[in-house]
Motif scaffolding. Structure first.
Motif, PDB file in Angstrom:
ATOM      1  N   ALA A 133      41.498 -27.091 -17.700  1.00  0.00           N
ATOM      2  CA  ALA A 133      42.466 -26.059 -17.957  1.00  0.00           C
ATOM      3  C   ALA A 133      41.943 -24.908 -18.904  1.00  0.00           C
ATOM      4  N   ASN A 134      41.284 -23.710 -17.993  1.00  0.00           N
ATOM      5  CA  ASN A 134      40.354 -22.913 -18.907  1.00  0.00           C
ATOM      6  C   ASN A 134      40.763 -21.481 -18.790  1.00  0.00           C
ATOM      7  N   ALA A 135      42.314 -21.163 -18.869  1.00  0.00           N
ATOM      8  CA  ALA A 135      42.667 -19.831 -18.592  1.00  0.00           C
ATOM      9  C   ALA A 135      42.455 -19.337 -17.248  1.00  0.00           C
ATOM     10  N   CYS A 136      42.274 -18.005 -17.190  1.00  0.00           N
ATOM     11  CA  CYS A 136      42.056 -17.375 -15.849  1.00  0.00           C
ATOM     12  C   CYS A 136      40.527 -17.407 -15.422  1.00  0.00           C
ATOM     13  N   SER A 137      39.515 -18.283 -16.147  1.00  0.00           N
ATOM     14  CA  SER A 137      38.322 -18.222 -15.561  1.00  0.00           C
ATOM     15  C   SER A 137      38.153 -19.646 -15.229  1.00  0.00           C
ATOM     16  N   ALA A 138      38.884 -20.404 -15.366  1.00  0.00           N
ATOM     17  CA  ALA A 138      38.679 -21.982 -15.109  1.00  0.00           C
ATOM     18  C   ALA A 138      37.751 -22.266 -14.059  1.00  0.00           C
ATOM     19  N   PRO A 349      22.656  -3.751  -0.091  1.00  0.00           N
ATOM     20  CA  PRO A 349      21.861  -4.965  -0.171  1.00  0.00           C
ATOM     21  C   PRO A 349      21.869  -5.254  -1.560  1.00  0.00           C
ATOM     22  N   GLY A 350      21.513  -6.760  -1.968  1.00  0.00           N
ATOM     23  CA  GLY A 350      21.636  -7.332  -3.422  1.00  0.00           C
ATOM     24  C   GLY A 350      22.565  -8.376  -3.466  1.00  0.00           C
ATOM     25  N   LEU A 351      22.764  -8.735  -4.660  1.00  0.00           N
ATOM     26  CA  LEU A 351      23.409 -10.066  -5.026  1.00  0.00           C
ATOM     27  C   LEU A 351      24.855  -9.435  -5.136  1.00  0.00           C
ATOM     28  N   VAL A 352      25.791 -10.432  -5.388  1.00  0.00           N
ATOM     29  CA  VAL A 352      27.370 -10.184  -5.495  1.00  0.00           C
ATOM     30  C   VAL A 352      27.695 -10.608  -6.919  1.00  0.00           C
ATOM     31  N   GLN A 353      28.267  -9.898  -7.611  1.00  0.00           N
ATOM     32  CA  GLN A 353      28.612 -10.570  -9.008  1.00  0.00           C
ATOM     33  C   GLN A 353      30.196 -10.749  -8.787  1.00  0.00           C
ATOM     34  N   ILE A 354      30.854 -11.778  -9.565  1.00  0.00           N
ATOM     35  CA  ILE A 354      32.074 -12.334  -9.329  1.00  0.00           C
ATOM     36  C   ILE A 354      32.664 -12.341 -10.825  1.00  0.00           C
ATOM     37  N   ASP A 355      33.537 -11.486 -11.353  1.00  0.00           N
ATOM     38  CA  ASP A 355      33.842 -11.556 -12.628  1.00  0.00           C
ATOM     39  C   ASP A 355      35.128 -12.287 -12.663  1.00  0.00           C
ATOM     40  N   ALA A 356      35.349 -13.083 -13.987  1.00  0.00           N
ATOM     41  CA  ALA A 356      36.655 -13.926 -14.243  1.00  0.00           C
ATOM     42  C   ALA A 356      36.567 -13.752 -15.800  1.00  0.00           C
ATOM     43  N   PHE A 357      37.729 -13.678 -16.378  1.00  0.00           N
ATOM     44  CA  PHE A 357      37.979 -13.556 -17.704  1.00  0.00           C
ATOM     45  C   PHE A 357      39.251 -14.056 -18.154  1.00  0.00           C
ATOM     46  N   GLY A 358      39.272 -14.924 -19.087  1.00  0.00           N
ATOM     47  CA  GLY A 358      40.436 -15.336 -19.569  1.00  0.00           C
ATOM     48  C   GLY A 358      40.819 -15.267 -21.197  1.00  0.00           C
ATOM     49  N   PHE A 359      42.293 -15.658 -21.391  1.00  0.00           N
ATOM     50  CA  PHE A 359      42.419 -15.469 -22.674  1.00  0.00           C
ATOM     51  C   PHE A 359      41.838 -16.259 -23.570  1.00  0.00           C
ATOM     52  N   GLY A 360      41.595 -15.601 -24.893  1.00  0.00           N
ATOM     53  CA  GLY A 360      40.845 -16.226 -25.802  1.00  0.00           C
ATOM     54  C   GLY A 360      39.210 -15.939 -25.688  1.00  0.00           C
ATOM     55  N   GLY A 361      39.140 -14.980 -24.788  1.00  0.00           N
ATOM     56  CA  GLY A 361      37.654 -14.584 -24.404  1.00  0.00           C
ATOM     57  C   GLY A 361      36.896 -15.559 -23.729  1.00  0.00           C
ATOM     58  N   VAL A 362      37.343 -16.418 -22.844  1.00  0.00           N
ATOM     59  CA  VAL A 362      36.922 -17.241 -22.054  1.00  0.00           C
ATOM     60  C   VAL A 362      36.308 -16.643 -20.814  1.00  0.00           C
ATOM     61  N   ASN A 363      35.136 -16.327 -20.575  1.00  0.00           N
ATOM     62  CA  ASN A 363      34.666 -15.531 -19.640  1.00  0.00           C
ATOM     63  C   ASN A 363      33.426 -16.180 -18.734  1.00  0.00           C
ATOM     64  N   ALA A 364      33.523 -15.826 -17.356  1.00  0.00           N
ATOM     65  CA  ALA A 364      32.648 -16.407 -16.526  1.00  0.00           C
ATOM     66  C   ALA A 364      32.145 -15.373 -15.619  1.00  0.00           C
ATOM     67  N   VAL A 365      31.043 -15.305 -15.324  1.00  0.00           N
ATOM     68  CA  VAL A 365      30.391 -14.148 -14.375  1.00  0.00           C
ATOM     69  C   VAL A 365      29.456 -14.981 -13.513  1.00  0.00           C
TER      70      VAL A 365
END
Length: 371
Positions: A133-138, A349-365
C-alpha cells in the motif's frame, strides 16, 4: 540485467486492455456521474468508474479476474513454477470498510483489507502474496521488487498486480482541495482544475529472459522517497527517480523515445513533472513524445503505474501513441516537450518511460523496451 513481461491484463472504466487502448487512440474518455449513494457534500460529481455496481470487495474481484487471466496468458503452471505475487494499491479494501461503517466491522476481517485471499482463489498454487500500500506509485514499486526477485532467483516468475476501488474518503479529499468542482481530468492543460478518481485493476507476469515470447523487456525501475511534503510533489525527488532508472538500465536520456506521464491534471503535478522531464531528458539530449492516460481513465491510484505499463506495451506492439485526452492548450511549463494531443502519433524509436508519483514523494519511474 533485464527481465521480460510475459503478459499484461488491464481493466478500466473503458473496458479491458484492447478496449481501453482503442478508446485512447480515438480520444474517448470513460467519465460518468458518480454512482448513487455518495454524499452530496463531497463536491465531486464525476468519476471514471468500472461498469456496474461496485459493492463489497470490488477491488478484490477486479484483481482476481486480472490475475487469473494474466497467469493463463503467460502460460505459467504453478505446479512446476515458483510463482510469487506482489499487489500494489493505494486504498486496499477501504471502500468495503466505508460501506460497513456504523455496522459491525467484525464483518470485515483485517486480512481482507489485503489481497492474498483473492489472489489464491484466482491462482491456485501461487506462493507468497504481498500487498504493497504505497500511494499512487504502489504498482511501480511492485514492479521494481518483482524484477529483483526474478534476477536474484527468489522466484521463477512474479505476478505483479494493482487494484483500487473508489472511496468516499478519497473523493472528499479531492473535492476539498480545489476552488471549484472538477468536471474532467485535463493533463498538462493550461486550464486544468484538478483530478478525478478512476478505478479498476491490472496484472502482469514478470519472467526471466530465457528466449521465450514476450510483450516487452523490463529494463529497470528507479525509486525515490523524498518525504518533501504530505501531498505536494518535489521535482528534485522525481529527478532522482528518473536518473536512478536510467542508471539501473545502463541507458542514456537520449535512449528514451516516449514518456507515459503521471499527468494527474492537478495544479502541482504537471509543473513538477515537466521540470523533471526537462532537466533529465531534454537536457540530456532526448526529445521524447509525452502522453498521459488519466484524462481518459482517471487517476487509478495504486494501479496507475501498471495501467501506464499496459498502454506502453500496446504502443510498442502497434507503433502508435495515443493522444492525451482532455489536453487542449498546454501549460507554459511544458514548453519544449512534445505532448501528443488531438491525434495519435507514430511511436519513436527507443525506450518507453513510465512515471508514477505518490503522496509523500514516493516515486517510481520504469523503463521498458521491445522484447
Amino acid at each position: 540485467m533485464s527481465v521480460l513481461i510475459a503478459s499484461s491484463v488491464l481493466r478500466t472504466c473503458l473496458g479491458d486492455g484492447p478496449q481501453t487502448f482503442a478508446a485512447l487512440l480515438a480520444g474517448r474518455d470513460g467519465r460518468s456521474p458518480l454512482r448513487p449513494g455518495y454524499p452530496q457534500q463531497l463536491r465531486v460529481a464525476y468519476g471514471y468508474q468500472v461498469d456496474g455496481p461496485a459493492g463489497p470487495y470490488a477491488a478484490s474481484r477486479w484483481l482476481a479476474d486480472c490475475a487469473r487471466r494474466a497467469v493463463a496468458a503467460a502460460g505459467v503452471d504453478t505446479r512446476n513454477v515458483r510463482l510469487a505475487c506482489l499487489v500494489g494499491t493505494g486504498l486496499r479494501e477501504l471502500s468495503t470498510v466505508e460501506a460497513t461503517a456504523g455496522e459491525d466491522l467484525a464483518g470485515v476481517p483485517a486480512h481482507r483489507l489485503h489481497f492474498a485471499d483473492a489472489v489464491r482463489a484466482a491462482v491456485p498454487g501461487v506462493g507468497d502474496v504481498v500487498t504493497i500500500a504505497n500511494a499512487c506509485s504502489a504498482s511501480g514499486h511492485a514492479l521494481a521488487l518483482a524484477q529483483d526477485m526474478v534476477e536474484l532467483g527468489d522466484a521463477d516468475a512474479v505476478l505483479v498486480c494493482g487494484t483500487d476501488a473508489m472511496t468516499t474518503s478519497m473523493l472528499a479529499m479531492i473535492g476539498r482541495v480545489v476552488d471549484e468542482p472538477t468536471e474532467r481530468v485535463r493533463p498538462f492543460d493550461r486550464d486544468r482544475h484538478g483530478v478525478l478518481l478512476g478505478e479498476g485493476a491490472a496484472a502482469v507476469v514478470v519472467v526471466p529472459d530465457h528466449g521465450r515470447p514476450a510483450l516487452g523487456r523490463l529494463l529497470a525501475t528507479g525509486l525515490s522517497c523524498d518525504a518533501h511534503h504530505e501531498t505536494a510533489p518535489s521535482p528534485e525527488g522525481i529527478v532522482r527517480a528518473m536518473r536512478d532508472a536510467l542508471t539501473r538500465a545502463g541507458a542514456r536520456p537520449a535512449d528514451v523515445g516516449l514518456v507515459l506521464a503521471h499527468g494527474t491534471g492537478t495544479a502541482l503535478n504537471e509543473p513538477a513533472e515537466c521540470a523533471a522531464l526537462c532537466e533529465v531528458l531534454l537536457a540530456g539530449g532526448a526529445d521524447p513524445l509525452v502522453t498521459g492516460v488519466k484524462g481518459a481513465v482517471g487517476h487509478m491510484s495504486g494501479t496507475a503505474a501498471l495501467a501506464n505499463l499496459d498502454v506502453a506495451l500496446r504502443c510498442l506492439a502497434t507503433g502508435s501513441v495515443p493522444p492525451t485526452v482532455g489536453l487542449r492548450v498546454p501549460l507554459a511549463e511544458a514548453a519544449g516537450l512534445r505532448l501528443v494531443r488531438e491525434e495519435p502519433a507514430p511511436l519513436p524509436p527507443g525506450l518507453v518511460q513510465i512515471d508514477a508519483f505518490g503522496f509523500g514523494g514516493v516515486n517510481a519511474v520504469t523503463l521498458v523496451g521491445a522484447p
